[in-house]
Design an enzyme around this catalytic site. Structure first.
Site, mmCIF file in Angstrom:
data_model
loop_
_atom_site.group_PDB
_atom_site.id
_atom_site.type_symbol
_atom_site.label_atom_id
_atom_site.label_comp_id
_atom_site.label_asym_id
_atom_site.label_seq_id
_atom_site.Cartn_x
_atom_site.Cartn_y
_atom_site.Cartn_z
ATOM 1 C CB SER A 188 -0.987 0.016 1.168
ATOM 2 O OG SER A 188 -0.301 0.108 2.381
ATOM 3 C CG HIS A 208 -0.404 3.838 4.448
ATOM 4 N ND1 HIS A 208 -1.563 3.572 5.149
ATOM 5 C CD2 HIS A 208 0.068 2.623 4.057
ATOM 6 C CE1 HIS A 208 -1.786 2.260 5.165
ATOM 7 N NE2 HIS A 208 -0.812 1.675 4.511
#
Length: 326
Positions: free
Chosen positions: A217, A273
């Protein structure tokens, strides 16, 4: 953390709890399987394809080289492939990396079952093995990186914490990846994916140095950041409805995922992230396409993108290796 969706395993223990990655939010899909790039020169305007999107594009002309994230072919009942994997192609990087990530999860399950505490451990609510399995398989773990295992900066992109973790990341990856790969070209797309995965690991090492983390991610946030750069550079060339809807979609994905990260379990590595997003935004100015080749700012965008990405990497790397883990 890691390069990708950052599943984070605290303190190097074999137990872990909730592991999340980038969750995509279906925003009316993207372009159907119709013509990827059609009509006119790269800087001109064209009506893409002749398929189900034709009516929309006749009303709002799309510049040649741009492929919409927002429209799915098939009218009111589009095919599942158009909804979840728009512009799907078998021979492309998005398919390749998705298959590799699935294979690596199977390998992790086997390794966990044969060598560690099982393929599915009670503490992993994403449906996968424990942290020690991922440490063995190449998860991001700064103490090992400082001992010379620098491959751990990039290997977490291929690993996921469990079946649900992989499924959530693949959903987003397939939803946008095929389109971004067509927009930006194979080489640029692969570079963005890998370089932002590295950036995600850099931030994770600096902010969560003792965590064991895996996932794609961070790289997926990198694609999102690069899309923001793409929108900024091409803002004047895109129809109003197209650009505002895509910007809204991208910002919703970013905000909702960070809210999930802040309110979810401690095993979500927001630092990875955020790192992927920042590095993606910077490198996007260097690698995403500009729809009007005669744009007077093209050279400045390219130089600024590479310079800023390189400068931030040069700042992060010495800090990582000088970090005191005591």
């Amino acid at each position: 953390s890691g390069s990708g969706a950052s599943n984070q395993f605290k303190g190097g223990s074999s137990s872990m709890s909730n592991i999340h990655g980038v969750h995509s939010f279906n925003d009316n899909g993207s372009g159907g399987a119709g013509g990827a790039r059609s009509g006119g020169g790269r800087g001109g305007y064209a009506y893409a394809g002749g398929g189900p999107e034709q009516g929309f594009n006749q009303q709002f002309p799309i510049p040649a080289g741009h492929i919409s994230l927002l429209r799915v072919g098939g009218g009111s009942f589009p095919e599942l492939c158009d909804l979840f994997c728009p512009r799907y192609r078998l021979l492309c990087f998005t398919t390749f990396i998705s298959v590799v990530q699935c294979i690596m999860l199977v390998v992790c399950l086997i390794v966990g079952a044969e060598m560690f505490d099982g393929a599915f451990v009670k503490g992993n609510d994403m449906g996968g093995p424990g942290g020690q399995t991922f440490l063995y398989m190449g998860a991001k773990y700064l103490p090992d990186i400082k001992e010379g295992q620098v491959f751990r900066f990039i290997s977490p992109i291929l690993l996921h914490g469990g079946i649900l973790h992989l499924a959530s990341n693949l959903f987003f990856q397939c939803r946008v990846g095929f389109i971004f790969e067509l927009r930006w070209g194979l080489v640029n797309y692969v570079l963005i994916y890998l370089l932002t995965g590295l950036g995600a690991s850099y931030f994770s090492c600096l902010i969560s140095p003792k965590s064991i983390s895996v996932g794609a991610s961070g790289a997926l946030f990198g694609l999102t950041g690069a899309d923001l750069s793409y929108l900024i550079m091409n803002w004047r060339y895109l129809p109003n409805q197209e650009k505002f809807q895509e910007l809204c979609m991208v910002m919703c994905v970013i905000i909702i995922n960070f809210l999930i990260g802040m309110t979810g379990s401690g095993n979500i590595d927001n630092s990875a992230h955020f790192g992927g997003l920042v590095f993606g935004f910077l490198i996007g100015f260097a690698l995403t396409n500009i729809l009007q080749p005669e744009d007077p700012n093209t050279k400045n965008y390219r130089i600024g993108g590479w310079a800023s990405y390189t400068a931030l990497s040069v700042i992060c790397l010495p800090c990582i290796f000088l970090l005191n883990l005591a």
